[in-house]
Scaffold this motif. Structure first.
Motif, short mmCIF file in Angstrom:
data_model
loop_
_atom_site.label_atom_id
_atom_site.label_comp_id
_atom_site.label_asym_id
_atom_site.label_seq_id
_atom_site.Cartn_x
_atom_site.Cartn_y
_atom_site.Cartn_z
N MET A 82 1.33 -1.35 0.14
CA MET A 82 0.11 0.22 0.18
C MET A 82 1.21 0.87 0.16
O MET A 82 1.30 1.56 0.93
CB MET A 82 -1.21 0.10 0.97
CG MET A 82 -1.40 -1.07 1.23
SD MET A 82 -2.83 -1.51 2.86
CE MET A 82 -2.01 -1.26 4.19
N ASN A 83 1.15 1.99 -0.80
CA ASN A 83 1.39 3.36 -1.15
C ASN A 83 1.05 4.45 -1.12
O ASN A 83 -0.39 4.50 -1.32
CB ASN A 83 2.03 3.22 -1.93
CG ASN A 83 3.63 2.02 -2.52
OD1 ASN A 83 4.19 1.77 -1.35
ND2 ASN A 83 3.63 1.27 -3.81
N SER A 84 1.16 5.82 -1.07
CA SER A 84 0.20 6.63 -1.36
C SER A 84 -0.87 6.90 -0.51
O SER A 84 -2.11 6.68 -0.75
CB SER A 84 0.55 7.47 -2.45
OG SER A 84 1.08 6.82 -3.09
N LEU A 85 -0.71 6.22 1.06
CA LEU A 85 -1.69 6.03 2.11
C LEU A 85 -2.56 6.95 2.43
O LEU A 85 -1.29 8.14 2.23
CB LEU A 85 -1.50 5.29 2.88
CG LEU A 85 -1.25 3.77 2.86
CD1 LEU A 85 0.06 3.50 3.63
CD2 LEU A 85 -2.21 3.02 2.92
N LYS A 86 -4.16 6.83 2.35
CA LYS A 86 -4.43 8.17 2.93
C LYS A 86 -5.45 7.86 3.85
O LYS A 86 -5.43 6.70 4.39
CB LYS A 86 -5.87 8.17 1.87
CG LYS A 86 -4.95 8.87 0.22
CD LYS A 86 -5.80 8.69 -0.37
CE LYS A 86 -6.13 9.09 -1.81
NZ LYS A 86 -6.48 8.65 -3.46
N PRO A 87 -5.91 9.38 5.02
CA PRO A 87 -6.68 8.62 5.73
C PRO A 87 -8.00 7.69 5.87
O PRO A 87 -8.23 7.17 6.24
CB PRO A 87 -7.13 9.95 6.52
CG PRO A 87 -6.08 11.36 5.89
CD PRO A 87 -6.12 10.03 4.46
N GLU A 88 -8.38 7.77 4.31
CA GLU A 88 -9.58 7.04 4.79
C GLU A 88 -9.64 5.59 3.79
O GLU A 88 -10.41 5.15 3.60
CB GLU A 88 -10.74 7.56 3.57
CG GLU A 88 -9.39 8.16 2.10
CD GLU A 88 -9.68 8.94 1.19
OE1 GLU A 88 -9.01 9.45 2.95
OE2 GLU A 88 -9.38 9.96 0.71
N ASP A 89 -7.86 5.59 4.05
CA ASP A 89 -7.34 3.77 3.53
C ASP A 89 -7.77 2.84 5.15
O ASP A 89 -6.84 2.11 4.96
CB ASP A 89 -6.78 3.62 3.70
CG ASP A 89 -6.48 4.10 2.13
OD1 ASP A 89 -4.71 4.76 1.25
OD2 ASP A 89 -7.25 3.97 0.62
N THR A 90 -7.99 4.25 6.13
CA THR A 90 -8.08 3.54 7.76
C THR A 90 -8.67 2.43 7.84
O THR A 90 -10.00 2.45 7.25
CB THR A 90 -7.99 4.53 8.50
OG1 THR A 90 -6.50 5.22 8.48
CG2 THR A 90 -7.91 4.00 9.71
N GLY A 91 -8.24 1.42 8.58
CA GLY A 91 -9.42 -0.23 8.75
C GLY A 91 -8.86 -0.89 9.28
O GLY A 91 -7.67 -1.06 9.35
N VAL A 92 -9.35 -2.11 9.80
CA VAL A 92 -8.49 -3.03 9.44
C VAL A 92 -9.15 -3.45 8.51
O VAL A 92 -10.10 -4.62 7.75
CB VAL A 92 -10.04 -4.31 10.67
CG1 VAL A 92 -9.42 -5.34 10.71
CG2 VAL A 92 -9.99 -3.50 12.09
N TYR A 93 -7.79 -4.31 8.27
CA TYR A 93 -8.21 -5.13 7.28
C TYR A 93 -7.83 -6.78 6.92
O TYR A 93 -6.88 -7.26 8.03
CB TYR A 93 -6.20 -4.70 5.79
CG TYR A 93 -6.50 -3.67 5.57
CD1 TYR A 93 -6.69 -2.69 6.27
CD2 TYR A 93 -6.81 -3.52 3.98
CE1 TYR A 93 -6.81 -1.14 5.77
CE2 TYR A 93 -6.14 -2.02 3.65
CZ TYR A 93 -6.43 -1.07 4.24
OH TYR A 93 -6.62 0.10 3.70
N PHE A 94 -8.37 -7.58 6.69
CA PHE A 94 -8.62 -9.29 6.39
C PHE A 94 -8.33 -9.97 5.33
O PHE A 94 -8.40 -8.89 4.13
CB PHE A 94 -9.92 -9.26 6.31
CG PHE A 94 -10.44 -8.96 7.65
CD1 PHE A 94 -11.18 -8.02 7.82
CD2 PHE A 94 -10.46 -9.11 9.07
CE1 PHE A 94 -11.53 -7.16 8.96
CE2 PHE A 94 -11.17 -9.04 10.41
CZ PHE A 94 -11.82 -7.25 9.88
N CYS A 95 -7.88 -11.02 5.17
CA CYS A 95 -6.94 -11.72 3.40
C CYS A 95 -8.48 -12.94 3.90
O CYS A 95 -8.56 -13.56 4.68
CB CYS A 95 -5.53 -12.29 4.20
SG CYS A 95 -4.71 -13.10 5.29
N ASP A 96 -8.25 -13.07 2.55
CA ASP A 96 -9.12 -14.21 2.61
C ASP A 96 -9.00 -15.58 1.53
O ASP A 96 -8.68 -14.71 0.39
CB ASP A 96 -10.43 -13.55 2.25
CG ASP A 96 -11.77 -14.99 1.08
OD1 ASP A 96 -12.88 -14.11 0.32
OD2 ASP A 96 -11.77 -16.21 1.91
#
Length: 123
Positions: A82-96
């Motif tokens: 993840m590059n050029s991250l933005k505040p709206e990228d905030t969250g819990v990330y899950f893989c499936d």
């Protein structure tokens, strides 16, 4: 049964980068596709992107050009750069891992989810 272990989350300033990893433990014969999802506070879980068993990737419009998914089949691991991250990228990330088969193509496939990892992007 296969289990997934995630790593790489954390706190980063806007414009920064993070790399998430999702490693599978257990016997795997094949996996149809691997996906990354995220869930922001108060919002529904959304698909960030996917990579198929042939290596084809696709991404949500909101992350195209900034996020890259890759996989290491030998390590049964999928990555989310993840590059050029933005505040709206905030969250819990899950893989499936979708369509896991442990021994052969004759087995019914099943899905496995990772436990999630927090990504926080400060402005």
């Amino acid at each position: 049964q296969v289990q997934l272990e995630q790593s790489g989350g954390g706190l980063v300033q806007a414009g920064g980068s993070l790399r998430l990893s999702c490693a599978a433990f257990g016997r795997i014969f094949s996996v149809n596709a691997m996906h990354w999802y995220r869930q922001a506070p108060g919002k529904q879980r959304e698909l960030v992107g996917s990579i198929t068993d042939s290596g084809t990737t696709n991404y949500a419009d909101s992350v195209k050009g900034r996020f890259t998914i890759s996989r290491d089949n030998a390590k049964n691991t999928v990555y989310l750069q993840m590059n050029s991250l933005k505040p709206e990228d905030t969250g819990v990330y899950f893989c499936d891992f979708e369509g896991v088969r442990e021994d052969s193509i004759w087995q019914p496939p099943y899905d496995v989810w990772g436990p999630g990892t927090q990504v926080t992007v400060s402005s």
